[in-house]
Design an enzyme around this catalytic site. Structure first.
Site, PDB file in Angstrom:
ATOM      1  N   TYR A 292     -11.684   5.250   2.848  1.00 21.53           N
ATOM      2  CA  TYR A 292     -12.729   4.909   3.806  1.00 21.53           C
ATOM      3  C   TYR A 292     -13.719   6.044   4.049  1.00 21.53           C
ATOM      4  O   TYR A 292     -14.687   5.862   4.798  1.00 21.53           O
ATOM      5  CB  TYR A 292     -12.096   4.380   5.097  1.00 21.53           C
ATOM      6  CG  TYR A 292     -11.579   2.973   4.877  1.00 21.53           C
ATOM      7  CD1 TYR A 292     -12.320   1.866   5.262  1.00 21.53           C
ATOM      8  CD2 TYR A 292     -10.387   2.755   4.195  1.00 21.53           C
ATOM      9  CE1 TYR A 292     -11.885   0.583   5.010  1.00 21.53           C
ATOM     10  CE2 TYR A 292      -9.933   1.471   3.929  1.00 21.53           C
ATOM     11  CZ  TYR A 292     -10.687   0.385   4.334  1.00 21.53           C
ATOM     12  OH  TYR A 292     -10.263  -0.881   4.068  1.00 21.53           O
TER      13      TYR A 292
ATOM     14  N   ALA B 275      -4.851  -1.149  -2.509  1.00 21.08           N
ATOM     15  CA  ALA B 275      -4.116  -0.560  -1.398  1.00 21.08           C
ATOM     16  C   ALA B 275      -5.102  -0.159  -0.306  1.00 21.08           C
ATOM     17  O   ALA B 275      -6.198   0.339  -0.596  1.00 21.08           O
ATOM     18  CB  ALA B 275      -3.327   0.654  -1.862  1.00 21.08           C
ATOM     19  N   LYS B 276      -4.711  -0.364   0.947  1.00 23.34           N
ATOM     20  CA  LYS B 276      -5.592  -0.044   2.073  1.00 23.34           C
ATOM     21  C   LYS B 276      -5.293   1.391   2.516  1.00 23.34           C
ATOM     22  O   LYS B 276      -4.591   1.641   3.500  1.00 23.34           O
ATOM     23  CB  LYS B 276      -5.383  -1.053   3.205  1.00 23.34           C
ATOM     24  CG  LYS B 276      -6.555  -1.181   4.159  1.00 23.34           C
ATOM     25  CD  LYS B 276      -6.355  -2.401   5.044  1.00 23.34           C
ATOM     26  CE  LYS B 276      -7.438  -2.505   6.106  1.00 23.34           C
ATOM     27  NZ  LYS B 276      -8.760  -2.827   5.538  1.00 23.34           N
ATOM     28  N   VAL B 277      -5.811   2.327   1.743  1.00 23.04           N
ATOM     29  CA  VAL B 277      -5.529   3.746   1.919  1.00 23.04           C
ATOM     30  C   VAL B 277      -6.583   4.378   2.813  1.00 23.04           C
ATOM     31  O   VAL B 277      -7.784   4.134   2.637  1.00 23.04           O
ATOM     32  CB  VAL B 277      -5.487   4.466   0.553  1.00 23.04           C
ATOM     33  CG1 VAL B 277      -5.242   5.957   0.732  1.00 23.04           C
ATOM     34  CG2 VAL B 277      -4.413   3.845  -0.333  1.00 23.04           C
TER      35      VAL B 277
ATOM     36  N   SER C 191       0.832  -1.202   0.000  1.00 18.57           N
ATOM     37  CA  SER C 191       0.000   0.000   0.000  1.00 18.57           C
ATOM     38  C   SER C 191       0.867   1.253   0.000  1.00 18.57           C
ATOM     39  O   SER C 191       0.594   2.212  -0.728  1.00 18.57           O
ATOM     40  CB  SER C 191      -0.927  -0.001   1.215  1.00 18.57           C
ATOM     41  OG  SER C 191      -1.850  -1.073   1.169  1.00 18.57           O
TER      42      SER C 191
END
Length: 302
Positions: free
Chosen positions: A159, A153-155, A64
């Site tokens: 969220y 990617a866990k951006v 990420s």
């Protein structure tokens, strides 16, 4: 809920009191959501405290960072060791773990920074979506276009979409949202992947507009090991008609059953579905009753 006066966090090479950890108000991440994170769980197993799939999670954290141009100077091994030490300092055996890589240096530009900050926090957190089966609704909000942002990617900024969709669903009396992609195919929930069962087989969205969760991948592996066919394919909400059951997966949520989508209930109660069986197998795996996928702390220190 997340910390007490004696809670310890890791921040930029030091273990500090959680209520003393700070971030400057001119941090680029604070203004633009330019940060990446992971959600990880540790479980109390017969072999001791065990971080479930630590390597996979920290490798995804590195990925990420790489795809959005955020530097990260820590290795997977270093972050794993730090996390085990942090769990010990907080006397936690079952815990949720939140590593966050952010740009804390004052920077109001839109240029990638040359340095970053690493925060790791741990706390006691039950299943995020609870234990009761969920009543979902198809959200009017879509998942972001994968050509606009790196969906895998866990951006942190991604969220915002999740918060808006989840809040809108709850304001209409549902437990959670189910988001479609830009083409009208079912994608995932705000913070969990979605599966449904039909004719003894499982279906879930493929790569594209979803985060391929580590819990999702684990459930797919468990299902295929049990001889269950799993289809990773695009499908529209109408294809849920006649489905036997459904469930959602995620590190925070673990495995939780779905009762209905927009008021249409599934054919069987969750306890009679493949999802319930896989939920039991997942719990056995993460708590040490099943095969362990990573070395516990005692083995690593030997």
């Amino acid at each position: 809920m997340y910390f007490k006066s004696n809670t310890v966090a890791f921040l930029d090479g030091e273990f500090v009191q959680a209520d003393q950890a700070t971030c400057g108000v001119y941090a680029q991440s604070l203004h633009y959501g330019y940060a990446v994170f992971e959600g990880i769980r540790a479980y109390n197993t017969p072999q001791g405290t065990q971080i479930f799939k630590a390597q996979e999670h920290f490798e995804r954290l590195q990925y990420s960072c790489r795809v959005i141009g955020l530097p990260l100077s820590y290795s997977v091994e270093e972050m794993t060791e730090i996390t085990y030490e942090l769990l010990e300092k907080n006397n936690l055996t079952d815990a949720y773990i939140r590593p966050l890589v952010y740009a804390g240096t004052p920077n109001m530009s839109l240029k990638c920074p040359t340095t970053s900050n690493l925060l790791i926090a741990v706390w006691d957190w039950g299943k995020y979506l609870g234990d009761q089966c969920l009543r979902l609704t198809v959200s009017p909000y879509e998942r972001p276009n994968p050509k606009a942002v790196p969906i895998e990617a866990k951006v942190a900024g991604h969220y915002v979409n999740s918060i808006i969709a989840s809040t809108e669903a709850k304001n209409r009396g549902y437990d959670e949202a189910l988001l479609l992609d830009m083409n009208g195919f079912v994608a995932e929930g705000p913070g969990a992947n979605f599966f449904f069962e039909k004719n003894g087989e499982l279906f879930t969205a493929p790569a594209g507009s979803i985060l391929r969760g580590i819990t999702r991948n684990t459930i797919i592996d468990l299902a295929r090991e049990a001889g269950i066919t799993v289809h990773e394919k695009f499908f529209r909400p109408a294809e849920l008609q006649g489905a036997t059951g459904a469930f959602m997966t995620g590190t925070a949520a673990e495995v939780v059953g779905v009762e209905s989508v927009d008021g249409e209930s599934f054919a069987k109660p969750f306890k009679e579905t493949l999802g319930a069986m896989l939920a039991e197998q997942y719990q056995a795996l993460v708590t040490g009753a099943g095969a362990l996928r990573s070395r516990p702390l005692a083995e690593r220190q030997a």
